[in-house]
Design an enzyme around this catalytic site. Sequence first.
Site, PDB file in Angstrom:
ATOM      1  N   ASP B   8      87.253  25.189 -57.600  1.00 33.47           N
ATOM      2  CA  ASP B   8      86.111  25.401 -58.282  1.00 33.47           C
ATOM      3  C   ASP B   8      86.135  27.221 -58.364  1.00 33.47           C
ATOM      4  O   ASP B   8      86.616  27.683 -57.384  1.00 33.47           O
ATOM      5  CB  ASP B   8      84.883  24.879 -57.906  1.00 33.47           C
ATOM      6  CG  ASP B   8      83.639  25.760 -58.184  1.00 33.47           C
ATOM      7  OD1 ASP B   8      83.684  25.650 -59.613  1.00 33.47           O
ATOM      8  OD2 ASP B   8      82.838  26.524 -57.396  1.00 33.47           O
ATOM      9  N   ASN B 115      83.698  25.438 -65.172  1.00 31.46           N
ATOM     10  CA  ASN B 115      82.690  25.393 -66.004  1.00 31.46           C
ATOM     11  C   ASN B 115      82.966  26.496 -67.307  1.00 31.46           C
ATOM     12  O   ASN B 115      82.290  26.448 -68.287  1.00 31.46           O
ATOM     13  CB  ASN B 115      81.028  25.521 -65.603  1.00 31.46           C
ATOM     14  CG  ASN B 115      80.566  24.066 -65.339  1.00 31.46           C
ATOM     15  OD1 ASN B 115      81.188  22.832 -65.510  1.00 31.46           O
ATOM     16  ND2 ASN B 115      79.498  23.948 -64.456  1.00 31.46           N
TER      17      ASN B 115
END
Lengths: 212, 212
Positions: B8, B115
């Site tokens: 991430d 994201n």
Amino acid sequence: MSRALVFDAYGTLFDVHSVRARCDALWPGKGAQLSQLWRTKQLEYTWQRSLMRRYEPFSKVTRDALEYCCAALGLALDAGKADTLMDEYLRLALYPDAKSALEKLRGAKLAILSNGSPDMLDPLVAHSGLRLDAVLSVHELRAYKPAPQVYQLAVDKLAVPKEQIEFVSSNCWDALGAKSFGFRVCWINRAGAPVDRLGFTPDRILEGLATL
Amino acid sequence: MSRALVFDAYGTLFDVHSVRARCDALWPGKGAQLSQLWRTKQLEYTWQRSLMRRYEPFSKVTRDALEYCCAALGLALDAGKADTLMDEYLRLALYPDAKSALEKLRGAKLAILSNGSPDMLDPLVAHSGLRLDAVLSVHELRAYKPAPQVYQLAVDKLAVPKEQIEFVSSNCWDALGAKSFGFRVCWINRAGAPVDRLGFTPDRILEGLATL
């Protein structure tokens, strides 16, 4: 006038922070903080589980959130205390303006559309004495708000076209999810918060239920 | 050893709260509060928009969240200030242990799965000087974490079976979303928080990237 008024339950008709006093009795001075964090985590878990496609009923999500929050705040939770607090959720206080507002609006169909699973929602509504034409739970869909199929449930169960339904919620993201779906929506903005930036705006914004 | 390590970005390799100083320069004394609320709203909007099926790129979501938070905190935001703060997101600080950890792990394929939309993520990674085999964004899927198709993207793009991928995130819900999908996962728990109650547990929990 709308042919049906559909209300969110938690935060809109019922004050989720009415658990604060009981939290405070168990852990003096910690009630407000626990109640706030509990609500935040409860909602996060509904969104995250929906996206993960790992639905669990709201009663489980709510208890899981309580467990997390107590661990995060260093509060010793046992099964007895958890049961006590979960029981509070079955008799949350109505907002003072809820009952009279609903009585005044009886010309339309009146319903609740809630994240609450029937094991939580049905006892809560029964305890409140509210008179409603329908109490609808997302549970049968295994998805949480603001997924569009949740709002479609009200159309299907009430047999009223979506253009003739007004959806009422104090959770801005819920009102905007309903707007995105196609309802006329009223956001109950008790705290004077800004509108969430989700690409939609509520049709009406009121400070409480009394002026509905 | 895993054949691929997938990281991430925001909160794991890059410190999202490195915007705090700039927030504080614009609104003295408000930096920490704004930075915290901004991150919270940014994530909420990703979940809510995913469920509403109203995807917008992370750059838009992040700017929308900033706008909301400034309104909520009573901070006057104009386009210039918003640009300044959004620019900070293109050069977030790496956590001090990030670069050396990645260098040590070069025997495996190394990737980011984020994201972040390419307009935010690509400049950020370029600015950092990190050497990676792939930088993957959810953008092409128009869905945000923790939706399972996001994690599938890493399998498809890296051409490594999911059983041979370890996913590393400091966001517990992201690590558990990856676990639910089928990755081996490592949660970087810098703050000593409890594990989120989402039905899964991380395979490993570390205090930082150095011991990976």
